[in-house]
Design a protein around this motif. Structure first.
Motif, PDB file in Angstrom:
ATOM      1  N   VAL A 425       0.872  -1.172   0.000  1.00  0.00           N
ATOM      2  CA  VAL A 425       0.000   0.000   0.000  1.00  0.00           C
ATOM      3  C   VAL A 425       0.912   1.225   0.000  1.00  0.00           C
ATOM      4  O   VAL A 425       1.795   1.340   0.857  1.00  0.00           O
ATOM      5  CB  VAL A 425      -0.916   0.049   1.242  1.00  0.00           C
ATOM      6  N   ILE A 426       0.710   2.125  -0.969  1.00  0.00           N
ATOM      7  CA  ILE A 426       1.518   3.351  -1.067  1.00  0.00           C
ATOM      8  C   ILE A 426       0.593   4.549  -0.905  1.00  0.00           C
ATOM      9  O   ILE A 426      -0.378   4.695  -1.651  1.00  0.00           O
ATOM     10  CB  ILE A 426       2.254   3.432  -2.418  1.00  0.00           C
ATOM     11  N   GLY A 427       0.879   5.388   0.059  1.00  0.00           N
ATOM     12  CA  GLY A 427       0.044   6.554   0.317  1.00  0.00           C
ATOM     13  C   GLY A 427       0.697   7.833  -0.167  1.00  0.00           C
ATOM     14  O   GLY A 427       1.910   8.008  -0.060  1.00  0.00           O
ATOM     15  N   SER A 428      -0.118   8.712  -0.707  1.00  0.00           N
ATOM     16  CA  SER A 428       0.369  10.017  -1.154  1.00  0.00           C
ATOM     17  C   SER A 428      -0.723  11.049  -0.911  1.00  0.00           C
ATOM     18  O   SER A 428      -1.884  10.710  -0.720  1.00  0.00           O
ATOM     19  CB  SER A 428       0.741   9.956  -2.637  1.00  0.00           C
ATOM     20  N   GLY A 429      -0.341  12.313  -0.928  1.00  0.00           N
ATOM     21  CA  GLY A 429      -1.287  13.381  -0.605  1.00  0.00           C
ATOM     22  C   GLY A 429      -0.913  13.974   0.740  1.00  0.00           C
ATOM     23  O   GLY A 429      -0.308  13.305   1.583  1.00  0.00           O
ATOM     24  N   GLY A 430      -1.286  15.240   0.945  1.00  0.00           N
ATOM     25  CA  GLY A 430      -0.829  15.990   2.106  1.00  0.00           C
ATOM     26  C   GLY A 430      -1.059  15.295   3.431  1.00  0.00           C
ATOM     27  O   GLY A 430      -0.151  15.202   4.259  1.00  0.00           O
ATOM     28  N   VAL A 431      -2.259  14.759   3.655  1.00  0.00           N
ATOM     29  CA  VAL A 431      -2.575  14.207   4.976  1.00  0.00           C
ATOM     30  C   VAL A 431      -1.728  12.969   5.279  1.00  0.00           C
ATOM     31  O   VAL A 431      -1.460  12.680   6.455  1.00  0.00           O
ATOM     32  CB  VAL A 431      -4.089  13.888   5.062  1.00  0.00           C
ATOM     33  N   LEU A 432      -1.251  12.267   4.255  1.00  0.00           N
ATOM     34  CA  LEU A 432      -0.413  11.089   4.464  1.00  0.00           C
ATOM     35  C   LEU A 432       1.077  11.435   4.366  1.00  0.00           C
ATOM     36  O   LEU A 432       1.869  11.082   5.243  1.00  0.00           O
ATOM     37  CB  LEU A 432      -0.762  10.008   3.440  1.00  0.00           C
ATOM     38  N   SER A 433       1.448  12.135   3.284  1.00  0.00           N
ATOM     39  CA  SER A 433       2.870  12.431   3.079  1.00  0.00           C
ATOM     40  C   SER A 433       3.396  13.429   4.102  1.00  0.00           C
ATOM     41  O   SER A 433       4.572  13.400   4.463  1.00  0.00           O
ATOM     42  CB  SER A 433       3.099  12.983   1.664  1.00  0.00           C
ATOM     43  N   HIS A 434       2.546  14.343   4.572  1.00  0.00           N
ATOM     44  CA  HIS A 434       3.001  15.384   5.487  1.00  0.00           C
ATOM     45  C   HIS A 434       2.516  15.167   6.917  1.00  0.00           C
ATOM     46  O   HIS A 434       2.512  16.109   7.716  1.00  0.00           O
ATOM     47  CB  HIS A 434       2.549  16.759   4.988  1.00  0.00           C
ATOM     48  N   ALA A 435       2.075  13.968   7.236  1.00  0.00           N
ATOM     49  CA  ALA A 435       1.675  13.683   8.620  1.00  0.00           C
ATOM     50  C   ALA A 435       2.886  13.910   9.532  1.00  0.00           C
ATOM     51  O   ALA A 435       4.008  13.541   9.175  1.00  0.00           O
ATOM     52  CB  ALA A 435       1.187  12.244   8.734  1.00  0.00           C
ATOM     53  N   PRO A 436       2.695  14.531  10.706  1.00  0.00           N
ATOM     54  CA  PRO A 436       3.842  14.801  11.591  1.00  0.00           C
ATOM     55  C   PRO A 436       4.618  13.547  11.963  1.00  0.00           C
ATOM     56  O   PRO A 436       5.819  13.591  12.172  1.00  0.00           O
ATOM     57  CB  PRO A 436       3.185  15.430  12.827  1.00  0.00           C
ATOM     58  N   SER A 437       3.926  12.431  12.042  1.00  0.00           N
ATOM     59  CA  SER A 437       4.594  11.163  12.349  1.00  0.00           C
ATOM     60  C   SER A 437       4.255  10.158  11.256  1.00  0.00           C
ATOM     61  O   SER A 437       3.094  10.017  10.863  1.00  0.00           O
ATOM     62  CB  SER A 437       4.109  10.637  13.706  1.00  0.00           C
ATOM     63  N   ARG A 438       5.266   9.427  10.775  1.00  0.00           N
ATOM     64  CA  ARG A 438       5.018   8.399   9.762  1.00  0.00           C
ATOM     65  C   ARG A 438       4.119   7.298  10.329  1.00  0.00           C
ATOM     66  O   ARG A 438       3.391   6.636   9.583  1.00  0.00           O
ATOM     67  CB  ARG A 438       6.341   7.801   9.293  1.00  0.00           C
TER      68      ARG A 438
END
Length: 607
Positions: A425-438
């Motif tokens: 599963v590969i996530g992209s988009g602000g809420v996933l890519s820029h989440a404060p914690s991976r």
């Protein structure tokens, strides 16, 4: 020039809101991302010229990297020296709303569905699907086409040698609508005809004088065969030759680039397909944006034995402009159930509405962030449900069955998305890519998609999959290296048990693993628990996982499975909360559970 010897690439992605530029250079024998620049997209007034945004983004990149990329307002390509210019300049685009198409077929669940898959795979946004049996009156279809004003129309239907009358009727509907494309005054609407070859002459007779009709091979020449390639190529060609030429500034941009401009979703799809081919894996990728959510998947088709790529656009599910549509579809209770602290429904509704009217705001507190992540789980869930409906095998195909199939018969046209067979599963988009914690990104994907068994999780570091996708067309080696080293951030493997126990605390999974750094992991995780086991990026863990008799991780209920797990920036996540996901109904117990799971994953509690 010899493209294989190229060692410097400048690639821009002209998005709806911003234009992103990245610089890739070959350093010490390997290709690496150097840096990125970003600027507002300028395809609309007052600039009406997409190249203004491109130059601004490249200017920022030039200032950050110190490499000379511009000569005035012109990109230096080919390069003039070791630190001046680049070998290749490429671009993708979804600016101005992207490529907006209408598609039509005779039968809604057969040829119209195939036409929709062809358009989506070519990177288009399908704004309506028309079919003879779509339940609408003739005048309703005409009004709809007039109102939408698509960039292009894909007309399909009928197997070769089959119906001609229905195709003539669809062409007559299109003629009566007499719609004008969004861009270009006096410009004829491009129509790609991919239906019954025997009906070509009739279609040309009806709409040939008023529209630019282009014939390609039938998208469904036989019931058992779907042939999407020629239609997708024609869509791409028409997009470049007609649609892009009419968009503000694109004719200038097309003169600058070293290859063809590619629609952004098509480029992302190429990156996903290339990765799935390299890994020989089933892959699910998501790009969750402010207005729309794209899902890409590559799964094996048991009927043909081939890997099948699908893409869907959930045009009403997003994190800002469309956030209230997510709320409406999911319901306030489904959003609130992911919030780990007490909040009244009116306040929650107002917060989400505020995000819709102020889409560029970012969470200012941990509680705001958790509310945003709560609704992202529902947006992911709804988008995957939508994707499953279109990522299906061919409908109407007769299947040969043996005696052994008698107790497990499935209809033709079943979904290809089998989450137990999913590898990545590969996530992209602000809420996933820029989440404060991976870890938060991993948790959102586990709740939104509910992958089953063993799945590897990753996110796109800075949303550069479009640039990687177009680069893979010209220089696959460079694209592959940068994708794995700088784009894909591996979070680690997740093991999720399917099934439920009667009560929390019952044994669920027993792990017996040996890690590549010499450790032994032997422990039991109980139902209702999550466990995070440290395993660094590049390390692996091999061994067996034995589920209790009511649980399944891919070998059948209660059956032990041999596994090889990957480490990552998060580690191994053992998820024994049960699938399908059931949260406690009592608010206090549910909030306590959410905080317990957050603590198990090393995230802060919010009481």
């Amino acid at each position: 020039m010899d493209i294989e010897k190229s060692d410097s690439f400048l690639i821009t992605d002209c998005g709806s809101t911003t234009t992103k530029a990245i610089l890739i250079l070959k350093k010490e024998g390997s290709y690496r991302l150097i840096d990125r620049g970003e600027a507002p997209t300028t395809v609309e007034a007052p600039f009406d010229d997409v190249t203004v945004g491109v130059i601004t983004a490249v200017t920022e990149l030039q200032e950050i990297t110190g490499r000379t990329l511009l000569d005035g307002n012109k990109i230096i390509c080919p390069k003039r020296g070791p630190d001046e210019g680049v070998d290749l300049f490429l671009s993708t685009s979804s600016a101005g709303g992207g490529l907006q198409m209408c598609v039509a077929g005779v039968i809604k669940t057969m040829t119209a569905e195939s036409a929709e898959r062809a358009a989506l795979g070519a990177g288009a946004i399908v704004i309506d699907v028309l079919a003879v049996d779509d339940g609408r009156k003739e005048y309703e279809r005409i009004e709809r086409i007039r109102h939408l004003r698509p960039d292009m129309f894909l007309l399909a239907g009928g197997t070769d040698g089959g119906t001609k009358t229905h195709l003539a009727d669809l062409a007559a509907t299109l003629l009566a609508a007499d719609t004008k494309p969004r861009f270009g005054v006096g410009y004829q609407l491009p129509v790609i005809y991919a239906g019954n070859v025997d009906a070509r002459e009739a279609v040309h007779d009806i709409i040939g004088a008023k529209m630019a009709v282009q014939d390609v091979a039938n998208i469904r020449p036989r019931l058992e065969e779907e042939n999407l390639g020629p239609a997708r190529e024609a869509i791409h060609d028409v997009f470049l030759e007609h649609v892009m030429q009419q968009a503000p500034g694109y004719s200038k941009l097309m003169g600058w680039v070293s290859g063809e401009i590619m629609p952004t979703p098509m480029a992302v799809g190429r990156a996903v397909q290339t990765f799935a081919d390299d890994e020989k894996a089933n892959v699910l990728a998501v790009d969750i944006g402010g207005a729309t959510t794209d899902i890409f998947s590559v799964f094996g088709d048991a009927r043909t034995g081939e890997q099948v790529f699908n893409r869907t656009v959930s045009a009403n599910y997003g994190m800002s402009y469309s956030i209230c549509n997510v709320l409406k579809e999911a319901g306030i209770a489904n959003v609130a159930k992911w919030v780990p602290f007490e909040i009244d429904e009116p306040h929650l509704r107002n917060m989400l509405r505020n995000k819709m009217i102020r889409p560029t705001t970012i969470p200012s507190s941990l509680s705001d962030l958790l509310i945003e992540q709560a609704i992202s789980r529902e947006a992911l869930r709804l988008s995957l449900d939508h994707h499953k409906l279109l990522a299906v095998g061919l409908k109407g195909v007769q299947q040969q069955r043996s005696v052994s199939d008698a107790f497990a018969q499935t209809d033709s046209g079943g979904t290809l998305v089998n989450l137990m067979d999913l590898d990545w599963v590969i996530g992209s988009g602000g809420v996933l890519s820029h989440a404060p914690s991976r870890t938060q990104a991993a948790w959102m994907m586990l709740d939104g998609f509910q992958p089953q068994g063993v799945t590897h999780l990753a996110v796109d570091s800075i949303f550069m999959m479009p640039q990687i996708g177009i680069l893979s067309e010209l220089h696959p080696a460079a694209a592959s290296e940068v994708f794995r080293r700088d784009c894909l951030i591996v979070l680690g493997s997740a093991v999720a048990a399917v099934g439920h126990a009667k009560k929390d605390g019952a044994p669920c999974l027993t792990l017996n693993l040996s890690t590549s750094d010499g450790r032994t992991i032997s422990e039991t995780v109980n139902y209702g628990q999550m466990r995070l086991i440290p395993l660094a990026l590049g390390q692996t863990a091999q061994g067996t996982i034995s589920p209790a008799k009511h649980f399944d991780i891919g070998s059948g209920p209660g059956r032990t499975r041999e596994v090889k797990l990957r480490g990552g920036v998060v580690g191994l996540i053992i998820d024994c909360r049960g699938i399908p996901r059931r949260l406690p109904e009592a608010d206090g117990t549910r909030r306590s559970k959410l905080n317990e799971w957050a603590e198990a994953l090393g995230l802060p509690r919010v009481e």
